[in-house]
Scaffold this motif. Structure first.
Motif: not given
Length: 289
Positions: A60-67, A272-280
């Motif tokens: 929900s965060r990584g894929v849309p904002h990567t695009v 966004l980068i900080v939010d996706t750090c933990f699941p990564t």
């Protein structure tokens, strides 16, 4: 595309790809153990819920904002904006609760037999499993109102009442209400963080006392360091410390962004980068230990 945009795109793509691959590998590992008939620990069961929450956050965060970072703008409609925001809130809620339950359960598991926790060792799996399922239900219910304020395009709304967040818009009322929301919304999360810190501190004290007692025993087969309990405790302590560190930075960024009428692309990307750090990082912390 400017150099800063290229760097941002590469960071988003790398973070999302690594996170999805890591969580997929861990999920495949547990699936193989299940098919082979292996009996998993209760901590592994909680970790599986954490992995699902990680997938929700990354998708929900990584894929849309990567695009979006690669130049494809305005590809989401209103339903898409509401859906990705809703899934992110659910994944975030389950992530923090699962990490908290991991810490509490492990603290009960390694507690001495003479402690007050001893009576809970048998009943704790039943209680915590109910709490994990309840966290999913509460996340679905509590966050159901948040997508109502998300929209993909201004449409006929007054643009001055909307705050731009790269892909979507949110309704903007005034700076005071936005600041209050940024401060009071994490209150429930703060209680879970405090519970994590308390149970983690309790585990550290237990390990320290055990280490002091083991100084007088020289036989290697008495070492607690090689036991499954020690490895599980070490993993959970790493997960908790990583989550608390990342969550603290994320909350600080949310408060700062609440004061901005239209947050810059750089500030949104950093958040966004900080939010996706933990699941990564989660699957690699588990694999490492």
């Amino acid at each position: 595309m400017e150099s800063s945009g290229i760097v941002t795109s590469v960071i988003f793509l790398s973070q999302t790809a690594v996170g999805i691959l890591g969580n997929s590998f861990l999920l495949y590992h547990y699936l193989m153990l299940y098919l082979e008939g292996c009996k998993l620990k209760f901590t592994d069961w909680i970790l599986q819920h954490l992995i699902v929450a990680n997938f929700l956050t990354l998708l929900s965060r990584g894929v849309p904002h990567t695009v979006s970072a690669f130049g494809l703008k305005d590809f989401l409609n209103d339903i898409g904006c509401k859906l990705i925001f809703y899934l992110h809130r659910i994944g975030r809620g389950v992530s923090i609760s699962s990490t908290c339950f991991l810490s509490v359960f492990q603290a009960i598991t390694i507690s001495p037999k003479a402690s007050r926790w001893a009576q809970l060792k048998i009943k704790s799996p039943r209680y915590i499993s109910s709490c994990v399922y309840m966290s999913w239900v509460l996340s679905f219910i509590v966050n159901i109102a948040f997508p109502m304020y998300m929209t993909a395009r201004p449409n006929n709304k007054n643009i001055t009442l909307l705050r731009v967040y790269e892909l979507c818009y949110t309704v903007h009322y005034d700076e005071t209400s936005d600041l209050l929301n940024a401060i009071f919304l994490p209150v429930a999360d703060a209680w879970l963080i405090l519970l994590m810190l308390w149970s983690s501190g309790y585990m550290v004290c237990i390990l320290y006392r055990h280490k002091q007692r083991m100084k007088h025993i020289h036989r290697s087969n008495f070492s607690f360091r090689s036991s499954p309990e020690f490895r599980a405790t070490k993993t959970i302590l790493l997960l908790v410390s990583t989550y608390v560190f990342i969550y603290t930075i994320s909350c600080a960024l949310q408060v700062i962004m609440a004061q901005m009428y239209n947050p810059t692309s750089l500030s949104v990307y950093i958040a966004l980068i900080v939010d996706t750090c933990f699941p990564t990082l989660t699957p690699f912390l588990v694999i490492r230990c």
